[in-house]
Design a protein around this motif. Structure first.
Motif: not given
Lengths: 669, 498, 99
Positions: A624-625, A628-629, A632-633, B159, B162-163, B226
């Motif tokens: 997930l993180i 997403t990151t 975006v990158r 983090k 962005i989130y 989540p």
């Protein structure tokens, strides 16, 4: 002053005591915290007696009084009010609770002297008494649950009173968690009932119940079964009993008050109070009776094998409460509550005497090391014997009448309840065995070194360094560990006074409900249980047979105990060796701890570790993180490509762009 | 009056920033916050909870061509949330004033702006205004974490940015779509106010995808499983006073958004996605609790417990029953007043354990700190929703609401209650009891620490004894906000009840 | 006199100049090619001035020449600075404003 005002004052006194001692905790010299604590409970007891008197002044049909102070939460169909219910049942309970608590407070003034946490102890103890009184006086389901939880919290705080001992803190945690499980059962059971009665008020629920529930319907049975979960957790019945033996980590007055006389009886009170609901759910009543019977037998067998003095008494408590639960589950309300009362007397007495003996042993609780204390501690010995006789049920001590009235009721109901009758007398035999095993081993025979120290030199034994009796760890006497003083009853007047009163009550307490003769308790409790549908009509022949059987069983058990542990000491190890599997089973407490560990604790820990290592790292952080990151990158990297810094590229882009725009307009026109 | 309430903290912080100096910015920021708190208390005292209408409304057209109004109003739903905000901010500012900060004028200006933004978000009655405040309130926290945070603050801030930004962007898209489609559907000119959007009654499928966009933003905010991945790093990096505010107040904006915006405006979608949201709430409870009782960092234990508690609140909202919603709103307030002192206590414990926040380095702190132990125990009991606390009343209402509509979810959610008792008591015992840790130097609460913690205890006690204070005032607004969704769900429920 | 031929020559010179700007790496040459492009534009302007018979195009061409002169000064100054700093005289190497 009306009965309800007096009842509110019964509640107010211990609360005031807690707040006062708590606020001044480090400014109270000597034992004054103890006297303040005892004083507030004495005031509460006086008000309890006043409530009793005022209640009896009402006509029998008007002995269910309520009083509401404020609305806690009255919204969207929920009616949670601060209401108390004053009726014979609650008045009986507050008199017993306040009275016995007062005596235990008195005992503790001497017993805990010198402990660095003295004031804290009495603040906690007063808070406990307040909570217990709140529980029995509550007139609203939610207020009862609040009292229930407060009692659990007080129990936790007192079990882990010597908080620098890891044994004590883990025992406290265990007790609290099992208690919360009981709370959940209670809340969920209440929901099932509320779904149909649409009220949280006790009296209103009871009046509505016969009209909204068909007998044996799913919801009321589910509700009562869940209430039983709560009762079993609080009263240490199988399978939610594993916290009670560990709770002996607390100071002995705590064991006497909470884990013998009051808190563990809350389950019995609950079933008696909710009897209109249980009557509509016979299945739940049967479950209660069976579990009660099972507990009284299993706990009895474990008591036979236990070697820690306090744990023997703890298992006996579990067993006796099994009797009470069995009693109130089959409809023997008066009998069950009678046994609750007498049990409070003799069990508190036994624990107090145990405290005195443990002090004399310098803190050790192991039965294996105790012997021959009869000469050194005559008063303690007498207390043990009186308590033991009452517990075993030897006439004319109170325990005899109370235990037999439960079993008589069972026989009177007939049918499969005869099994309960048999189990009850079997349990009585076991009771005599383990009780007098304990007494004979500790007091008869040749004096052990600690006893000799007292007899010959007149001073108490002190171990070279203070140690934790459970695991032998060296400790100190600072805050969070027991203080340096060891106090025995023979040398402390408050202890002797408290124990004497209890001994007297244990002896003559049976007078309030001798079958066929004095029916004072029956008449007193009649208004509450007038609507009981579970009735029993034992014949007179059965009555006399039961009394005779009870006498015979108790005397035979004492004689057997004498024979095995005093007359032929080699017999006990021989029997134990012959029946090795059984002995191992009893010594390991029927492996319940291991079962719960495997079924609940380990999966829980596994789930936690899985969440931590796998899920959090891989899925949440990685996918997930990271995802997403990463997205975006990547997006910004794409756009960044046009910012190359190359002059020629910019020039080219400009040319192409201008040419494009020009062509567009050219072609358009 | 409401405009004054919103802008006072930012204004005083701005004055303090301009004035400069070492102490002035902090004192001025604190005074502004206390002023706002006073106004909030006055509003509570004067609130008549019988109608579900907005009171103290200010409605000014801001951008006519886009239909954006500067519309703010008070009702039962946001009354106590506003009070919670000013209360937690005031006490955190009081705690912050005790420490020296580098460039204090920046620090307090950021907090002042944050407070005004949060108050604005709660009081806004116009969707564009709400989103503006929603995004505005995050910016100071990015800067506060990035500048004043502890180790790992850069990663944490990245983090966090962005989130939450992704979520906010999705919500912005959803809001614009909502307004445009509403105006097309109803034939009225473009209008972003809640009342206009509610009246539009969009069709089911349209509502569905807009619901998901809003849900994304709010779930990230709370945080809910989540989408909680930013929480561990973020919570570890923030300074404690900022963290108390962030966890105590900002997480509630997400829950409030559901109740004030999503449920009334998109009732059919709420019913459609009810099971999904309940599952997310349940998963938050179970996952958060499981993580909490295996963690060793005290801050993260409290952080994961927040995830679990917000899971309860989510379930309360999506029970789509009046009891559930009332319980959820009460729990929002309760959680705020419990989690803020918990974080401050964690800081106090860490100061007594040689600076470490790992509970394996702590232990035996209660020895010379009985008052701290008592305070911690009371707050811990409130956090685990021990009957007798306000949290218990909230949880009972939530579970009762769930019990009426989705019984199985209610029963499974009870395990959350059990797990809460395990992890809260575990952290209490491991830090305060047993043998002292290697670097532990136990000392009692100072007067200044007590000054910050005692008001929290007082309010916890107030809500324990008299939660009706909040429940009675919120009842009409809460029931009307879920009425559309509840009635959409009702036909199915009426059959089930038989 | 058809304007077409003049415009064709102008376009040709412009294209050569543009090609040079895009392809060559030496900044001096780039500036030269830039001058070529400017002069191509001048040629077109003067051709049109002749066609319409007034002096507007010629005035504008004079302005373009002034601008060209200024811009060349700045450009040459940049190149001299680059040389003084021992930087490579190569347009591709000057990339510090990259994103």
């Amino acid at each position: 002053m009306s009965a309800t005002t007096a009842a509110w004052l019964v509640l107010a006194a211990p609360l005031a005591g807690t707040i006062a001692i708590g606020a001044l905790f480090n400014r109270l010299p000597g034992r004054s915290a103890g006297w303040i604590g005892t004083g507030s409970i004495a005031v509460s007891f006086v008000f309890a007696l006043i409530t009793l008197y005022k209640l009896q002044q009402q006509a029998p049909a008007h002995r269910e009084l309520t009083s509401t102070l404020w609305t806690i939460a009255g919204t969207v169909g929920v009616d949670a009010r601060a209401t108390i219910l004053v009726d014979p049942l609650s008045v009986l309970m507050i008199c017993v609770v306040a009275g016995v608590s007062m005596l235990i407070h008195l005992y503790s003034i001497s017993y805990l002297q010198g402990d660095r946490g003295y004031s804290r102890f009495f603040a906690y103890l007063n808070f406990f008494v307040f909570s217990m009184l709140l529980l029995v006086l509550a007139g609203n389901f939610l207020l009862l649950i609040v009292g229930w939880a407060f009692v659990g919290a007080a129990s936790y705080m007192l079990i882990s009173f010597w908080y620098r001992r890891t044994t004590a803190t883990s025992a406290g945690m265990k007790a609290f968690v099992i208690n919360v499980l009981g709370d959940i059962g209670l809340v969920l059971g209440t929901f099932f009932i509320f779904r149909h009665t649409h009220t949280f008020d006790l009296l209103a629920s009871f009046h509505a119940a016969p009209h909204v529930f068909a007998s044996g319907s799913g919801d009321v049975t589910a509700g009562c079964l869940l209430l039983l979960v709560g009762a079993f957790a609080k009263s240490a019945q199988i399978p939610l009993h594993t916290w009670l033996p560990d709770a002996m980590e607390g100071p002995t007055p705590v064991s006497a008050l909470i884990h013998a006389a009051t808190m563990v009886t809350a389950g019995v009170y609950l079933i008696a109070r909710m009897h209109p609901l249980f009557q509509l759910a016979p299945a739940a009543g049967d479950v209660g009776a069976i579990i009660g019977a099972l507990t009284l037998l299993i706990a009895g067998t474990i008591g036979l094998a236990a070697t820690d003095l306090k744990r023997v008494i703890a298992y006996s408590t579990m067993s006796q409460i099994g009797y009470m639960i069995m009693g109130v589950s089959i409809g023997a309300y008066t009998a069950g509550l009678f046994h609750l009362m007498t049990h409070a007397f003799f069990k508190a007495l036994l624990f107090m005497a145990a405290g005195s003996l443990i002090s004399a042993m310098g803190g050790s609780q192991s039965l294996d090391r105790m012997s021959g204390w009869r000469r050194a501690l005559p008063f303690t010995f007498a207390a043990f014997v009186i308590g033991g006789l009452a517990l075993t049920g030897v006439p004319p001590f109170s325990g005899f009448f109370s235990k037999d009235s439960i079993l008589l009721f069972a026989a009177g109901r007939g049918g499969w309840h005869w099994a309960l009758y048999v189990a009850g007398y079997l349990g009585a035999f076991l009771t005599g065995l383990y009780t007098f095993r304990m007494i004979f081993r500790a007091f008869l025979g040749d004096p052990c070194p600690e006893a000799l120290e007292l007899i010959d030199h007149g001073h108490l034994f002190h171990p070279p360094a203070p140690t934790n009796p459970a695991n032998g760890e060296i400790e100190d006497t600072d805050v969070g560990f027991p203080g340096p003083d060891h106090v025995i009853a023979e040398r402390a007047l408050p202890m002797r006074v408290a124990m004497s009163v209890l001994a007297l009550l244990a002896t003559v307490g049976g007078i309030v409900a001798i079958p066929n003769t004095t029916r004072w308790l029956d008449h007193f409790l009649a208004p509450t249980f007038a609507d009981s549908t579970l009735l029993s009509h034992p014949s007179n022949g059965l009555l006399y047979f039961g009394l005779a059987l009870g006498t015979v069983v108790s005397l035979v058990s004492i004689a057997t105990a004498y024979f095995v542990w005093v007359a032929r000491p080699a017999l006990a190890p021989a029997i134990a060796a012959r029946a090795r599997p059984l002995t191992t089973l009893f010594e390991n407490k029927w492996y319940f701890d291991e079962l719960i560990d495997a079924v609940v604790v380990r999966p829980g820990a596994w789930f936690g570790r899985f969440a931590q290592n796998t899920f959090e790292r891989v899925i949440v952080n990685g996918v997930l993180i990271g995802g997403t990151t990463g997205l975006v990158r990547a997006g910004s990297a794409l756009v960044r490509g046009t910012q190359s810094g190359m002059l020629r590229l910019y020039a080219g882009m400009m040319l192409v762009g201008i040419a494009g725009v020009g062509l567009y307009f050219l072609l358009q026109s | 009056m409401l405009s004054l309430l919103i802008w006072l903290p930012a204004a005083t912080a701005l004055v303090g920033a301009i004035a400069g100096g070492r102490r002035t910015p902090g004192v001025l920021a604190l005074l502004g916050s206390l002023g706002a708190l006073g106004m909030a208390i006055a509003l509570i005292a004067g609130f008549n909870g019988h109608g579900d209408q907005l009171t103290h409304v200010i409605d000014v057209v801001w951008i006519r061509s886009l239909g954006v109004h500067y519309k703010i109003g008070l009702d039962g739903l946001n009354l106590f949330l506003v009070a919670l905000t000013t209360f937690v901010f005031s006490l955190s500012l009081l705690a912050a004033n005790r420490r020296d900060w580098e460039r204090p004028e920046t620090f307090y200006l950021l907090l002042g702006v944050a407070q005004s933004a949060v108050l604005g978000a709660f009081l806004a009655q116009d969707l564009a205004l709400f989103i503006g405040f929603f995004d505005l309130m995050l910016i100071p926290f990015y800067l506060l974490t990035g500048i004043y945070g502890g180790a790992g603050r850069v990663v944490a801030t990245t983090k966090l940015v962005i989130y939450t930004m992704v979520g906010s962007l999705l919500m912005l898209a959803g809001a614009v779509a909502l307004a445009v489609l509403a105006s097309q559907h109803s034939g009225q000119p473009l209008n972003f106010t809640y009342s206009a959007l509610r009246a539009a009654r969009l069709g089911g499928p349209t509502q569905d995808w807009i619901f998901l966009l809003f849900a994304a933003a709010f779930l990230v905010k709370m945080p809910a499983f989540p989408l909680h991945g930013w929480m561990p790093d973020g919570y570890r990096a923030m300074p404690v006073e900022v963290l108390a505010i962030f966890s105590g107040v900002l997480s509630k904006v997400g829950a409030y958004g559901f109740l004030a915006i999503v449920l009334p405006i998109m009732p059919q979608a709420s019913v459609h996605f009810q099971t999904l949201m309940l599952l997310i709430g349940l998963a938050s409870i179970l996952y958060g609790s499981a993580m909490a009782f295996t963690q060793t960092n005290a801050r993260l234990i409290v952080g994961y417990s927040s995830v679990a508690q917000l899971g309860f609140i989510t379930m309360g909202i999506f029970a789509l029953a009046p009891q559930g919603a009332q319980g959820a709103v009460l729990q929002m307030v309760n959680h705020g007043i419990v989690v803020a002192p918990l974080f401050m206590i964690v800081a106090l414990l860490s100061a007594r354990a040689g600076g470490s926040e790992d509970i394996r380095d702590m232990g035996g702190i209660a020895m010379r700190a009985p008052v701290l132990a008592t305070v911690f125990l009371i707050v811990a009991f409130a956090a685990l929703a021990m009957p007798g606390s306000g949290n218990f009343v909230g949880e009972v209402l939530i579970l009762l609401g769930l019990f009426k509509t989705k019984m199985v979810f209610s029963i499974v959610a009870f395990t959350g209650v059990l797990m809460a008792s395990v992890y809260m008591l575990r952290v209490f015992i491991r830090t305060m009891h047993n043998r002292a840790g290697p670097e532990v130097a136990s000392r009692e609460l100072s007067w200044r620490d007590a000054l910050v913690l005692v008001p929290f205890l007082g309010v916890i006690a107030l809500f324990a004894i008299y939660p009706q204070l909040e429940l009675s005032r919120a009842q009409s607004s809460v029931t009307s906000s879920i009425s559309a969704a509840a009635s959409s769900a009702a036909p199915a429920r009426a059959v089930a009840d038989r | 006199m058809t304007i077409g031929w003049y415009l064709a020559v102008s376009a040709l010179i412009f294209a050569i100049g543009a090609g040079g700007v895009l392809v060559r790496r030496n900044p001096l040459v780039v500036l030269l090619c830039l001058e070529l492009m400017l002069n191509a534009a001048n040629l077109a302007l003067i051709g049109f001035a002749r066609m319409w018979g007034n002096g507007d195009g010629q005035v504008f061409a004079l302005i373009v020449m002034v601008v060209a002169a200024c811009e060349v000064t700045v450009g040459l100054g940049l190149i001299v600075a680059m040389h003084r700093r021992r930087l490579p005289i190569d347009v591709d190497e000057m990339r510090e404003l990259q994103g």
